[in-house]
Design an enzyme around this catalytic site. Structure first.
Site, PDB file in Angstrom:
ATOM      1  N   THR A 182       0.843  -1.179   0.000  1.00 52.51           N
ATOM      2  CA  THR A 182       0.000   0.000   0.000  1.00 52.51           C
ATOM      3  C   THR A 182       0.883   1.235   0.000  1.00 52.51           C
ATOM      4  O   THR A 182       2.049   1.190   0.401  1.00 52.51           O
ATOM      5  CB  THR A 182      -0.913   0.028   1.237  1.00 52.51           C
ATOM      6  N   GLU A 325      -5.699  -4.092  -1.415  1.00 49.22           N
ATOM      7  CA  GLU A 325      -6.089  -5.295  -0.673  1.00 49.22           C
ATOM      8  C   GLU A 325      -7.178  -6.109  -1.364  1.00 49.22           C
ATOM      9  O   GLU A 325      -7.472  -7.232  -0.946  1.00 49.22           O
ATOM     10  CB  GLU A 325      -6.579  -4.898   0.725  1.00 49.22           C
ATOM     11  N   LYS A 435     -15.553  15.645  11.764  1.00 51.74           N
ATOM     12  CA  LYS A 435     -16.497  15.481  12.861  1.00 51.74           C
ATOM     13  C   LYS A 435     -16.755  16.841  13.497  1.00 51.74           C
ATOM     14  O   LYS A 435     -15.883  17.415  14.145  1.00 51.74           O
ATOM     15  CB  LYS A 435     -15.976  14.501  13.912  1.00 51.74           C
ATOM     16  N   TRP A 440     -20.952  13.732  11.700  1.00 51.46           N
ATOM     17  CA  TRP A 440     -19.977  13.504  10.640  1.00 51.46           C
ATOM     18  C   TRP A 440     -20.353  14.262   9.372  1.00 51.46           C
ATOM     19  O   TRP A 440     -21.519  14.285   8.959  1.00 51.46           O
ATOM     20  CB  TRP A 440     -19.882  12.012  10.313  1.00 51.46           C
TER      21      TRP A 440
END
Length: 543
Positions: A182, A325, A435, A440
């Site tokens: 990654t 992934e 936040k 959110w």
């Protein structure tokens, strides 16, 4: 009662031998500074010779074979010779910082690295810090320093010349075939290890009508770097179905991409959204009529960009969702028969999502840090978790295990909603959510609206500290060339945004920047923006 079918391992050897036997006449084209054009038959012979060379280099049976290369035919040879001979292909990201490269090479235990000569200035300084690398094989791509050390450094063409062709056999389909790290937006890069089985199944998926319907008569252009999630699987899917492959080598500029599409009659082109943004200004200067689709991934494609390609060139941008992934396809935005009857605006709305979760992938969304599963109603949001035959279960030698839950669900780190028919809508990354006052705010939703403004090239939303609300959103905007950055323009953009989102989602401030920082694979790097504006003083924040 067991079924009575033969138990034959699915391996990359099967893809290789099928291409060798059935599609030996099809082409592999490399553009750029050292152009080449040869057939799958020629390629197969060289892959077998390279397999023998790997044996004679004295590599261990499951050696990690590093590649430090652009997109070209020799890289494709390594894509097959390494795993077909039982080794593990390890594609090294040429855009990482030296410290990250050093970490990855040592962590993976690479024994040899195949590198383009033009990239040696990036590799040479770290070799003394990677003692496990016994040899570097140099691929001459037309520029770079001359290497005369014949022990540590070998020439690629001399290495394979005259070798007897190797015979390949893989008995265990779960054997490691390739690995990719990654890009390391947080902490050290993490290694994902693909198996022969997962790679074979993912290649078959790409030939399905539920993804891009890759077929024998296609001519895909692989702009997505070959160090990024196996170039989204195209180097394996194309030989499987016999599609001729086109590689850009090191020149991936908009003009070079457009010229390649025109000259080589490319039917499918694959790249991150910034590639298609770069092509837009010169769209009408080239004959791109051979294209049937553009494929995008890595980050969300702005709705406005999809609309411009549709309106100006009648071209569809198919975007999917995936990760290193996930090999990487987890969902794909191809409209079904019922969606094709929708009005144009509704079709654009669908195209701007992650598309349908593909067969072979099971998904759920849960409240973060819980096992509370949320409904598929396109409203409830939560962390996206997935299972599937080409989904990673854990990282290679992880510093902190825990990629998957106890029940085997891989934690993606993406916040998403899923519609009743399985359309995936990515709301944000867990670390990129803002936040504010305990609620959110989706940075992705606000960014997509901003990038529909005719004067905006790029936009990113980050949270900055606020004494009352904890965080409030700051808009970081890149204007198109020729647009003047003024206070009046800031106000105009915020007024454009205001009626389209909840009032409390509206950014408290807007800053013009030269460019949104990118990761090594072209994704927005909001980490850098958060660091830049960590001490930002919002208007009224003293209240």
């Amino acid at each position: 009662m067991d079924g009575l079918m033969q138990r034959v391992p699915l391996s990359i050897v099967d893809i290789f031998e099928h291409a060798e036997r059935m599609h030996s006449h099809k082409e592999i084209i490399t553009r750029g500074p050292s152009p080449s054009r040869y057939t799958y038959g020629d390629w197969a012979q060289r892959v077998r010779q390279l397999g023998t060379a790997l044996d004679q280099l004295g590599l261990s049976a499951d050696a990690r074979v590093g590649t430090f290369c652009w997109n070209h035919a020799q890289h494709l040879e390594l894509y097959f010779a390494a795993p077909c001979s039982g080794r593990v292909l390890h594609t090294l990201n040429i855009r990482l910082f030296p410290e990250q490269l050093e970490y990855i090479i040592n962590h993976a235990d690479d024994e040899v690295i195949f590198a383009d000569r033009s990239l040696l200035p990036l590799l040479l300084p770290i070799l003394e810090k990677t003692p496990g690398v016994r040899q570097v094989v140099v691929i001459d791509d037309g520029s770079g320093p001359e290497i005369v050390d014949g022990e540590k450094f070998l020439d690629y063409e001399q290495l394979i010349a005259g070798r007897e062709p190797a015979q390949f056999t893989i008995e265990d389909e779960n054997q490691a075939a390739a690995m990719c790290y990654t890009s390391g937006t947080t902490g050290n890069p993490k290694g994902v290890v693909y198996s022969h089985r997962s790679t074979y199944l993912h290649a078959m998926l790409m030939t399905s009508t539920v993804t891009i319907s890759l077929a024998e008569d296609d001519r895909p252009l692989v702009i997505v770097p070959m160090f990024h999630a196996n170039a989204w699987g195209m180097p394996y899917a194309a030989p499987l179905c016999g599609a001729s492959l086109v590689f850009p080598a090191s020149d991936m500029s908009p003009a070079a991409n457009a010229q390649t599409i025109q000259d080589e009659k490319v039917t499918i082109a694959m790249g991150v959204p910034t590639i298609w943004q770069g092509l837009l200004p010169i769209l009408e200067q080239y004959d791109l009529s051979s294209l049937r689709a553009l494929c995008a991934g890595g980050s969300a494609v702005p709705r406005g960009l999809i609309k411009e390609y549709r309106d100006r060139a009648n071209l569809h941008i198919y975007q999917g969702w995936g990760m290193t992934e996930t090999s990487p396809i987890g969902s794909m935005g191809r409209a079904g028969s019922s969606e094709q009857a929708l009005d144009p605006d509704a079709q654009l709305d669908l195209a701007a999502t992650g598309g349908y979760i593909v067969p072979g992938v099971t998904a759920r969304i849960v409240e973060p840090d819980t096992e509370n599963v949320q409904p598929w109603d396109d409203e409830a949001t939560g962390e996206l978790q997935i299972k599937g035959a080409w989904i990673a279960s854990e990282y290679y030698k992880p510093e902190k295990p825990g990629l998957s839950t106890a029940g085997g669900w891989m934690r993606t780190g993406d916040i998403a909603a899923i519609g009743p028919r399985g359309v995936l809508r990515i709301v944000d990354r867990t670390k990129d959510l803002v936040k504010s006052g305990g609620e959110w705010i989706s940075s992705v939703d606000v960014e997509n609206i901003l990038m529909a403004h005719p004067d905006i090239k790029e936009a990113a939303i980050v949270g900055v500290p606020h004494p009352k609300w904890t965080e409030r959103p700051l808009a970081c905007v890149v204007l198109k060339d020729g647009v003047e950055a003024t206070e009046a323009k800031k106000q105009e953009i915020l007024e454009f945004l205001a009626p389209q989102i909840a009032k409390w989602w509206l950014p408290d401030a807007l800053e013009f920047i030269d460019e949104v920082p990118k990761t090594s694979v072209g994704k927005f790097s909001k980490k850098d923006l958060r660091q830049r504006y960590a001490d930002y003083a919002l208007p009224g924040s003293e209240a």
